[in-house]
Design a protein around this motif. Sequence first.
Motif, PDB file in Angstrom:
ATOM      1  N   GLN A  80       0.814  -1.213   0.000  1.00 50.66           N
ATOM      2  CA  GLN A  80       0.000   0.000   0.000  1.00 50.66           C
ATOM      3  C   GLN A  80       0.850   1.266   0.000  1.00 50.66           C
ATOM      4  O   GLN A  80       0.425   2.301  -0.513  1.00 50.66           O
ATOM      5  N   SER A  81       2.023   1.208   0.572  1.00 48.79           N
ATOM      6  CA  SER A  81       2.895   2.381   0.622  1.00 48.79           C
ATOM      7  C   SER A  81       3.325   2.836  -0.771  1.00 48.79           C
ATOM      8  O   SER A  81       3.820   3.957  -0.932  1.00 48.79           O
ATOM      9  N   GLN A  82       3.129   1.992  -1.779  1.00 51.38           N
ATOM     10  CA  GLN A  82       3.504   2.331  -3.152  1.00 51.38           C
ATOM     11  C   GLN A  82       2.300   2.748  -3.998  1.00 51.38           C
ATOM     12  O   GLN A  82       2.423   2.902  -5.214  1.00 51.38           O
ATOM     13  N   ARG A  83       1.155   2.947  -3.344  1.00 47.61           N
ATOM     14  CA  ARG A  83      -0.079   3.160  -4.110  1.00 47.61           C
ATOM     15  C   ARG A  83      -0.780   4.474  -3.768  1.00 47.61           C
ATOM     16  O   ARG A  83      -1.977   4.629  -3.926  1.00 47.61           O
ATOM     17  N   TYR A  84      -0.002   5.477  -3.340  1.00 45.72           N
ATOM     18  CA  TYR A  84      -0.600   6.747  -2.941  1.00 45.72           C
ATOM     19  C   TYR A  84      -1.333   7.428  -4.095  1.00 45.72           C
ATOM     20  O   TYR A  84      -2.377   8.070  -3.884  1.00 45.72           O
ATOM     21  N   GLN A  88      -5.115   8.802  -3.979  1.00 46.61           N
ATOM     22  CA  GLN A  88      -5.409  10.212  -4.216  1.00 46.61           C
ATOM     23  C   GLN A  88      -6.404  10.370  -5.354  1.00 46.61           C
ATOM     24  O   GLN A  88      -7.295  11.229  -5.295  1.00 46.61           O
ATOM     25  N   ALA A  89      -6.286   9.545  -6.382  1.00 47.04           N
ATOM     26  CA  ALA A  89      -7.230   9.624  -7.508  1.00 47.04           C
ATOM     27  C   ALA A  89      -8.657   9.341  -7.043  1.00 47.04           C
ATOM     28  O   ALA A  89      -9.610  10.010  -7.474  1.00 47.04           O
ATOM     29  N   ASP A  92      -9.840  12.284  -5.038  1.00 43.46           N
ATOM     30  CA  ASP A  92     -10.196  13.379  -5.956  1.00 43.46           C
ATOM     31  C   ASP A  92     -11.593  13.176  -6.549  1.00 43.46           C
ATOM     32  O   ASP A  92     -12.337  14.145  -6.754  1.00 43.46           O
ATOM     33  N   LYS A  93     -11.948  11.925  -6.846  1.00 44.52           N
ATOM     34  CA  LYS A  93     -13.301  11.649  -7.348  1.00 44.52           C
ATOM     35  C   LYS A  93     -14.351  12.051  -6.321  1.00 44.52           C
ATOM     36  O   LYS A  93     -15.373  12.654  -6.649  1.00 44.52           O
ATOM     37  N   LEU A  94     -14.084  11.709  -5.066  1.00 48.24           N
ATOM     38  CA  LEU A  94     -15.036  12.049  -4.015  1.00 48.24           C
ATOM     39  C   LEU A  94     -15.106  13.555  -3.796  1.00 48.24           C
ATOM     40  O   LEU A  94     -16.175  14.097  -3.492  1.00 48.24           O
ATOM     41  N   VAL A 185      -8.136   0.148   1.459  1.00 46.81           N
ATOM     42  CA  VAL A 185      -8.570  -1.240   1.283  1.00 46.81           C
ATOM     43  C   VAL A 185      -9.646  -1.354   0.204  1.00 46.81           C
ATOM     44  O   VAL A 185      -9.675  -2.325  -0.560  1.00 46.81           O
ATOM     45  N   VAL A 186     -10.505  -0.362   0.110  1.00 47.54           N
ATOM     46  CA  VAL A 186     -11.561  -0.384  -0.908  1.00 47.54           C
ATOM     47  C   VAL A 186     -10.958  -0.251  -2.305  1.00 47.54           C
ATOM     48  O   VAL A 186     -11.327  -0.989  -3.232  1.00 47.54           O
ATOM     49  N   VAL A 187     -10.025   0.675  -2.460  1.00 47.29           N
ATOM     50  CA  VAL A 187      -9.383   0.875  -3.754  1.00 47.29           C
ATOM     51  C   VAL A 187      -8.615  -0.377  -4.166  1.00 47.29           C
ATOM     52  O   VAL A 187      -8.702  -0.844  -5.304  1.00 47.29           O
ATOM     53  N   ASP A 188      -7.873  -0.955  -3.231  1.00 47.48           N
ATOM     54  CA  ASP A 188      -7.053  -2.129  -3.535  1.00 47.48           C
ATOM     55  C   ASP A 188      -7.893  -3.361  -3.848  1.00 47.48           C
ATOM     56  O   ASP A 188      -7.583  -4.119  -4.772  1.00 47.48           O
ATOM     57  N   ASP A 189      -8.943  -3.583  -3.050  1.00 43.85           N
ATOM     58  CA  ASP A 189      -9.802  -4.744  -3.312  1.00 43.85           C
ATOM     59  C   ASP A 189     -10.412  -4.677  -4.703  1.00 43.85           C
ATOM     60  O   ASP A 189     -10.495  -5.678  -5.419  1.00 43.85           O
ATOM     61  N   ALA A 190     -10.847  -3.479  -5.106  1.00 46.77           N
ATOM     62  CA  ALA A 190     -11.466  -3.330  -6.422  1.00 46.77           C
ATOM     63  C   ALA A 190     -10.444  -3.529  -7.536  1.00 46.77           C
ATOM     64  O   ALA A 190     -10.708  -4.234  -8.516  1.00 46.77           O
ATOM     65  N   GLU A 191      -9.265  -2.939  -7.382  1.00 43.83           N
ATOM     66  CA  GLU A 191      -8.275  -3.010  -8.452  1.00 43.83           C
ATOM     67  C   GLU A 191      -7.745  -4.424  -8.647  1.00 43.83           C
ATOM     68  O   GLU A 191      -7.410  -4.819  -9.771  1.00 43.83           O
TER      69      GLU A 191
END
Length: 297
Positions: A80-84, A88-89, A92-94, A185-191
């Motif tokens: 996760q430390s490599q996925r900032y 952020q994207a 930004d959507k929110l 966790v939400v972003v990672d699970d989806a991707e």
Amino acid sequence: MTNDSRLYVGRFAPSPTGPLHFGSLVAAVASYLDARSNEGSWLIRMEDLDKPREMPGAADDILRTLTAFGFEWDGEVVYQSQRYEAYQASLDKLISRDRVYTCSCSRREIAAIAHAGIEGPVYPGTCRSGMRQTEKAQAWRIKASASHVIFNDFFQGNIDHQMKLDIGDFILKRADGLFAYQLAVVVDDAETGITNVVRGVDLLNSTSRHILLQYLLTLPSPQYAHIPVVTNAQGKKLSKQTHAEPVHVKHAGHYLIDAFHFLGIDTSYYSASESLPALWKQAVKDWRLFAVPFKAN
């Protein structure tokens, strides 16, 4: 566990705050067995967002331990430390959809005016209508509505949280610039295409936050199964804070059999003298998610 038409994709997501202990091993075993018994994939994600809490070398130590215990994961480990940029994207959507706002309130200020929710003080939305003039660092909070998030958990049944009352406007990005677990966790699970999440019941109350964010970001929701957590003699969850002892590789067979037993597998005919591949093969065959005891043994 699943009737989903998508290929089963599960995951184990440890935080590198210390070496792997028996409680974490049980969570890993449960998610692994459920994935393999469904002929699915099993991924590893290192949840190393909170650098101040991270123990140097712990991430590599956890991976070495998992390998020594016979776990075989699919694909590359995600850090996760490599996925900032990805987090952020999504933030930004929110922001563009007016679903978040900045907040400069301190924990002390919140504690003085908050009411109790399901997991501590609920932020009352002080900064929703405009932040006070201040030079303090700003956090980003979600706008939680009075609507309900309802989901069906494989073990815990129907869960119903009224977001504004029970949880409040939770943080997505901290004032120190670190992204919160809830968004990451939400972003990672989806991707990574996660379809099924098998994890400890201590994370049950986070799930309504995840489902809300999945809805706001138009992301799919996995199916959830929150299993009992391993506790110590005082009834507290095994963790670094409760001084849980790390598992030892030289006793891997014994630890695995204990984990299988905790998860409801009849281990009376298992032997620690068997090879690890043989133990895993038998456990995958014997695994039944519905057979996991509702309460810890």
